[in-house]
Design a protein around this motif. Structure first.
Motif, PDB file in Angstrom:
ATOM      1  N   LEU A 294      -0.487  -1.389 -19.259  1.00 54.34           N
ATOM      2  CA  LEU A 294      -0.877  -0.649 -17.459  1.00 54.34           C
ATOM      3  C   LEU A 294      -2.031  -1.234 -16.979  1.00 54.34           C
ATOM      4  O   LEU A 294      -2.068  -1.640 -15.978  1.00 54.34           O
ATOM      5  N   GLY A 295      -3.127  -2.089 -17.758  1.00 57.11           N
ATOM      6  CA  GLY A 295      -4.075  -2.616 -16.843  1.00 57.11           C
ATOM      7  C   GLY A 295      -4.006  -3.766 -15.988  1.00 57.11           C
ATOM      8  O   GLY A 295      -4.128  -4.105 -14.971  1.00 57.11           O
ATOM      9  N   LYS A 296      -2.643  -5.075 -17.021  1.00 56.35           N
ATOM     10  CA  LYS A 296      -2.493  -6.101 -17.394  1.00 56.35           C
ATOM     11  C   LYS A 296      -1.746  -6.070 -15.884  1.00 56.35           C
ATOM     12  O   LYS A 296      -1.636  -6.655 -14.919  1.00 56.35           O
ATOM     13  N   GLU A 297      -0.419  -5.243 -15.610  1.00 53.47           N
ATOM     14  CA  GLU A 297       0.478  -4.805 -14.705  1.00 53.47           C
ATOM     15  C   GLU A 297      -0.249  -4.135 -13.321  1.00 53.47           C
ATOM     16  O   GLU A 297       0.109  -4.586 -12.607  1.00 53.47           O
ATOM     17  N   LEU A 298      -0.842  -3.726 -13.528  1.00 52.71           N
ATOM     18  CA  LEU A 298      -1.385  -2.762 -12.279  1.00 52.71           C
ATOM     19  C   LEU A 298      -2.587  -3.720 -11.369  1.00 52.71           C
ATOM     20  O   LEU A 298      -3.169  -3.523 -10.298  1.00 52.71           O
ATOM     21  N   LYS A 299      -3.194  -5.084 -12.348  1.00 59.69           N
ATOM     22  CA  LYS A 299      -3.931  -5.773 -12.240  1.00 59.69           C
ATOM     23  C   LYS A 299      -3.312  -6.123 -10.465  1.00 59.69           C
ATOM     24  O   LYS A 299      -3.517  -7.169  -9.527  1.00 59.69           O
ATOM     25  N   LYS A 300      -2.339  -6.442 -10.241  1.00 65.02           N
ATOM     26  CA  LYS A 300      -1.673  -7.296 -10.114  1.00 65.02           C
ATOM     27  C   LYS A 300      -1.171  -6.382  -8.278  1.00 65.02           C
ATOM     28  O   LYS A 300      -0.654  -7.018  -7.210  1.00 65.02           O
ATOM     29  N   LEU A 301      -1.458  -4.982  -8.184  1.00 60.37           N
ATOM     30  CA  LEU A 301      -1.851  -4.217  -7.056  1.00 60.37           C
ATOM     31  C   LEU A 301      -2.473  -5.576  -6.072  1.00 60.37           C
ATOM     32  O   LEU A 301      -2.362  -4.496  -4.591  1.00 60.37           O
ATOM     33  N   LYS A 302      -3.781  -5.851  -6.434  1.00 56.15           N
ATOM     34  CA  LYS A 302      -4.163  -6.663  -5.640  1.00 56.15           C
ATOM     35  C   LYS A 302      -4.223  -7.106  -5.045  1.00 56.15           C
ATOM     36  O   LYS A 302      -4.526  -7.832  -4.135  1.00 56.15           O
ATOM     37  N   LYS A 303      -2.607  -7.748  -5.009  1.00 55.17           N
ATOM     38  CA  LYS A 303      -2.012  -8.625  -4.153  1.00 55.17           C
ATOM     39  C   LYS A 303      -1.294  -8.111  -2.945  1.00 55.17           C
ATOM     40  O   LYS A 303      -1.119  -9.364  -2.368  1.00 55.17           O
ATOM     41  N   LEU A 304      -1.135  -7.049  -2.745  1.00 51.35           N
ATOM     42  CA  LEU A 304      -0.699  -6.450  -2.058  1.00 51.35           C
ATOM     43  C   LEU A 304      -1.387  -6.075  -1.015  1.00 51.35           C
ATOM     44  O   LEU A 304      -2.720  -6.146  -0.357  1.00 51.35           O
ATOM     45  N   ASN A 305      -1.069  -6.320   0.662  1.00 52.22           N
ATOM     46  CA  ASN A 305      -1.226  -5.749   2.015  1.00 52.22           C
ATOM     47  C   ASN A 305      -1.114  -4.741   1.550  1.00 52.22           C
ATOM     48  O   ASN A 305      -0.093  -4.316   2.796  1.00 52.22           O
ATOM     49  N   TRP A 306      -2.439  -3.835   1.423  1.00 48.48           N
ATOM     50  CA  TRP A 306      -1.869  -2.769   1.796  1.00 48.48           C
ATOM     51  C   TRP A 306      -1.864  -2.022   3.662  1.00 48.48           C
ATOM     52  O   TRP A 306      -1.313  -0.775   4.045  1.00 48.48           O
ATOM     53  N   ASP A 307      -2.071  -2.971   4.694  1.00 44.32           N
ATOM     54  CA  ASP A 307      -2.208  -2.576   6.003  1.00 44.32           C
ATOM     55  C   ASP A 307      -1.234  -2.187   6.924  1.00 44.32           C
ATOM     56  O   ASP A 307       0.431  -2.136   6.683  1.00 44.32           O
ATOM     57  N   ARG A 308      -1.567  -0.629   7.356  1.00 43.17           N
ATOM     58  CA  ARG A 308       0.011  -0.486   7.818  1.00 43.17           C
ATOM     59  C   ARG A 308       0.530  -1.299   8.834  1.00 43.17           C
ATOM     60  O   ARG A 308       1.663  -1.131   9.449  1.00 43.17           O
ATOM     61  N   SER A 309      -0.665  -2.463   9.583  1.00 44.35           N
ATOM     62  CA  SER A 309       0.177  -3.570  10.541  1.00 44.35           C
ATOM     63  C   SER A 309       0.709  -4.079   9.470  1.00 44.35           C
ATOM     64  O   SER A 309       1.413  -5.317  10.368  1.00 44.35           O
ATOM     65  N   ASN A 310       1.130  -4.024   8.489  1.00 42.74           N
ATOM     66  CA  ASN A 310       1.526  -5.263   7.710  1.00 42.74           C
ATOM     67  C   ASN A 310       3.045  -5.005   7.678  1.00 42.74           C
ATOM     68  O   ASN A 310       3.731  -4.467   7.162  1.00 42.74           O
ATOM     69  N   LYS A 311       4.084  -5.266   9.016  1.00 40.86           N
ATOM     70  CA  LYS A 311       4.856  -4.539   9.582  1.00 40.86           C
ATOM     71  C   LYS A 311       5.754  -5.850   8.621  1.00 40.86           C
ATOM     72  O   LYS A 311       7.279  -5.096   7.650  1.00 40.86           O
ATOM     73  N   LYS A 312       5.962  -6.515   7.829  1.00 37.28           N
ATOM     74  CA  LYS A 312       6.779  -7.179   6.535  1.00 37.28           C
ATOM     75  C   LYS A 312       7.222  -6.720   5.525  1.00 37.28           C
ATOM     76  O   LYS A 312       8.227  -6.526   4.983  1.00 37.28           O
ATOM     77  N   ASP A 313       5.987  -5.553   4.651  1.00 35.64           N
ATOM     78  CA  ASP A 313       6.795  -5.103   3.794  1.00 35.64           C
ATOM     79  C   ASP A 313       6.632  -3.701   3.905  1.00 35.64           C
ATOM     80  O   ASP A 313       7.538  -2.866   3.429  1.00 35.64           O
ATOM     81  N   TRP A 314       6.128  -3.016   5.212  1.00 35.32           N
ATOM     82  CA  TRP A 314       6.038  -1.776   5.215  1.00 35.32           C
ATOM     83  C   TRP A 314       7.066  -1.116   6.353  1.00 35.32           C
ATOM     84  O   TRP A 314       7.218  -0.434   6.217  1.00 35.32           O
ATOM     85  N   GLU A 315       6.731  -1.528   7.752  1.00 40.60           N
ATOM     86  CA  GLU A 315       7.625  -0.959   8.986  1.00 40.60           C
ATOM     87  C   GLU A 315       9.730  -1.254   7.952  1.00 40.60           C
ATOM     88  O   GLU A 315       9.649  -1.446   7.613  1.00 40.60           O
ATOM     89  N   GLY A 316      10.222   0.229   8.466  1.00 39.61           N
ATOM     90  CA  GLY A 316      11.069   0.743   8.090  1.00 39.61           C
ATOM     91  C   GLY A 316      11.041   1.689   6.803  1.00 39.61           C
ATOM     92  O   GLY A 316      12.093   2.257   6.381  1.00 39.61           O
ATOM     93  N   ARG A 317       9.465   0.866   6.702  1.00 41.60           N
ATOM     94  CA  ARG A 317      10.083   1.676   4.281  1.00 41.60           C
ATOM     95  C   ARG A 317       8.760   3.205   4.584  1.00 41.60           C
ATOM     96  O   ARG A 317       9.957   4.631   4.790  1.00 41.60           O
ATOM     97  N   CYS A 318       8.012   2.964   4.431  1.00 41.76           N
ATOM     98  CA  CYS A 318       6.915   3.935   5.065  1.00 41.76           C
ATOM     99  C   CYS A 318       6.479   3.746   5.897  1.00 41.76           C
ATOM    100  O   CYS A 318       5.503   5.516   6.899  1.00 41.76           O
ATOM    101  N   VAL A 319       6.193   3.097   7.395  1.00 37.11           N
ATOM    102  CA  VAL A 319       5.413   3.032   8.808  1.00 37.11           C
ATOM    103  C   VAL A 319       6.636   2.915   9.011  1.00 37.11           C
ATOM    104  O   VAL A 319       7.805   1.472   9.379  1.00 37.11           O
ATOM    105  N   VAL A 320       6.953   3.264  10.707  1.00 39.82           N
ATOM    106  CA  VAL A 320       8.102   3.374  11.500  1.00 39.82           C
ATOM    107  C   VAL A 320       7.130   3.547  12.899  1.00 39.82           C
ATOM    108  O   VAL A 320       6.559   4.454  13.146  1.00 39.82           O
ATOM    109  N   ASN A 321       7.314   2.137  13.781  1.00 42.85           N
ATOM    110  CA  ASN A 321       5.966   2.283  14.994  1.00 42.85           C
ATOM    111  C   ASN A 321       5.230   2.257  14.607  1.00 42.85           C
ATOM    112  O   ASN A 321       4.248   3.247  15.948  1.00 42.85           O
ATOM    113  N   GLY A 322       4.213   2.321  13.780  1.00 40.87           N
ATOM    114  CA  GLY A 322       2.998   2.458  13.369  1.00 40.87           C
ATOM    115  C   GLY A 322       2.051   4.051  13.004  1.00 40.87           C
ATOM    116  O   GLY A 322       1.120   3.350  12.171  1.00 40.87           O
ATOM    117  N   ALA A 323       3.053   4.281  12.734  1.00 36.99           N
ATOM    118  CA  ALA A 323       3.446   5.725  12.061  1.00 36.99           C
ATOM    119  C   ALA A 323       3.708   6.514  10.932  1.00 36.99           C
ATOM    120  O   ALA A 323       4.611   5.419  10.571  1.00 36.99           O
TER     121      ALA A 323
END
Length: 365
Positions: A294-323
């Motif tokens: 767990l320690g090794k695998e979850l360190k990779k979470l730091k690589k993610l851009n968690w910003d809501r404005s990150n449309k490449k990763d999150w738009e249409g998944r958990c974000v729709v038009n910024g909401a």
């Protein structure tokens, strides 16, 4: 008042509200059917003082009684007597005047003003478990009430309803999943500071980052089944997982150290929302099933851009038009994207879901 020749008698306590008498009795469950014989549901709305019985609610309450046979609890049923009744105190002393027998004339109609679903569920439970018969429920009787009186009482009893917040309900619940998530939070210095145990809707001034209801739902995703028999054994794994998650989400640590506002993080990032926690729980389940570090695998979470404005990763998944979008589908699609950054292979079903999502997104461009 005419003398009562024949009727139903209860040991009772007499009280006074707004100058009017009322009575509290302990009614054996087996007597409910005999006391409340009049069904108002067949009457038009203007001729009754009660909402229509929702039959869909009855099985849920019945199952609650049967499944919690040794620790179920109910508040009082409120009822009104339309007809003759009398109270006979046990003596002349002031305190003796408050204790006695309530006698309800056999020709009087007795209406449930609050508690009709409890009553119906208890009767169903009695059919399956006759040992409930001698247990009791408190009933508050208001005497000599007309239809207009009863309608006002119903309105007043429901004037200021406050539903218990989901997070607080989970915090006080004795279900295995609730005990597990609560214990994880209480035993963690970081989570106990970041998780609100009482509220599910965090206001802009709240210093808490997430809610207990959100973490509870996410923790339930971690394991195939959480039971009274296994929740203590699951605690070390759940604790280890969530400690690793918190440590590898930089903005969470900033909030923990009072270096960022919890409100700003909730506003700008997706990882302080229930749907993302649920997705992380899904990822964690696969890591645990594959005995990953767990320690090794979850360190990779730091690589993610968690910003809501990150449309490449999150738009249409958990974000729709910024909401933020909170649904089981959104959680699965978010989980799939997180797995991409953790270099975890998708299952065949997940790959189908991802292909369908990408086709729909590309088709809308």
């Amino acid at each position: 008042m005419n003398p009562i020749i024949s009727g139903t008698s209860f040991p009772a306590i007499r009280g006074i509200q707004s100058g009017h008498e009322y009575y509290i009795v302990m009614c054996p469950l087996k007597r409910l059917k005999k006391v409340f014989t009049f069904d108002e549901g067949a009457l038009p709305v203007e001729a009754r003082a009660q909402r229509s019985l929702n039959a869909d609610r009855i099985p849920e309450i019945t199952n609650y009684i049967l499944n919690q046979r040794d620790n179920y609890v109910f508040s009082a049923i409120t009822a009104c007597i339309d007809g003759e009744s009398t109270f006979a105190p046990i003596g002349e002393q002031p305190h003796e005047q408050k204790i006695g027998s309530l006698i309800i004339d056999e020709d009087a109609d007795v209406f449930i003003t609050d508690g009709q679903h409890r009553n119906a569920a208890i009767l169903k439970a009695l059919e399956q478990d006759p040992t409930l018969a001698t247990e009791t429920i408190s009933v508050v009787f208001f005497a000599q009430k007309t239809l207009e009186d009863r309608q006002k009482i119903f309105k007043d009893l429901n004037l200021y309803p406050v539903k218990t917040d989901r997070s607080l309900s989970i915090t006080y619940d004795d279900k295995a999943s609730s005990i597990l998530s609560k214990t994880v939070i209480v035993n963690s210095v970081k989570l106990s500071k970041l998780v609100h145990m009482e509220e599910s809707n965090l206001g802009p001034r709240s210093k808490k980052l997430i809610t207990h209801s959100a973490l509870n739902k996410a923790t339930s995703e971690l394991f195939e089944d959480i039971t009274q028999e296994n929740h203590k054994k699951l605690l070390p794994l759940a604790t280890k997982f969530w400690d690793a998650v918190v440590s590898n989400l930089p903005v969470w640590m900033f909030v923990y150290k009072d270096e960022m506002s919890a409100h700003d993080v909730r506003k700008e990032c997706i990882n302080a929302h229930s749907v993302t926690l649920q997705a992380l729980g899904m990822v964690g389940k696969q890591l645990l099933e594959n005995n990953c570090n767990l320690g090794k695998e979850l360190k990779k979470l730091k690589k993610l851009n968690w910003d809501r404005s990150n449309k490449k990763d999150w738009e249409g998944r958990c974000v729709v038009n910024g909401a933020m979008r909170n649904s089981s589908v959104a959680a699965k699609l978010t989980m799939i994207r997180i797995k991409h950054y953790l270099d975890l292979p998708l299952t065949q079903k997940e790959q189908i879901e991802e292909n369908k999502f990408l086709e729909a997104r590309n088709g809308n461009k």
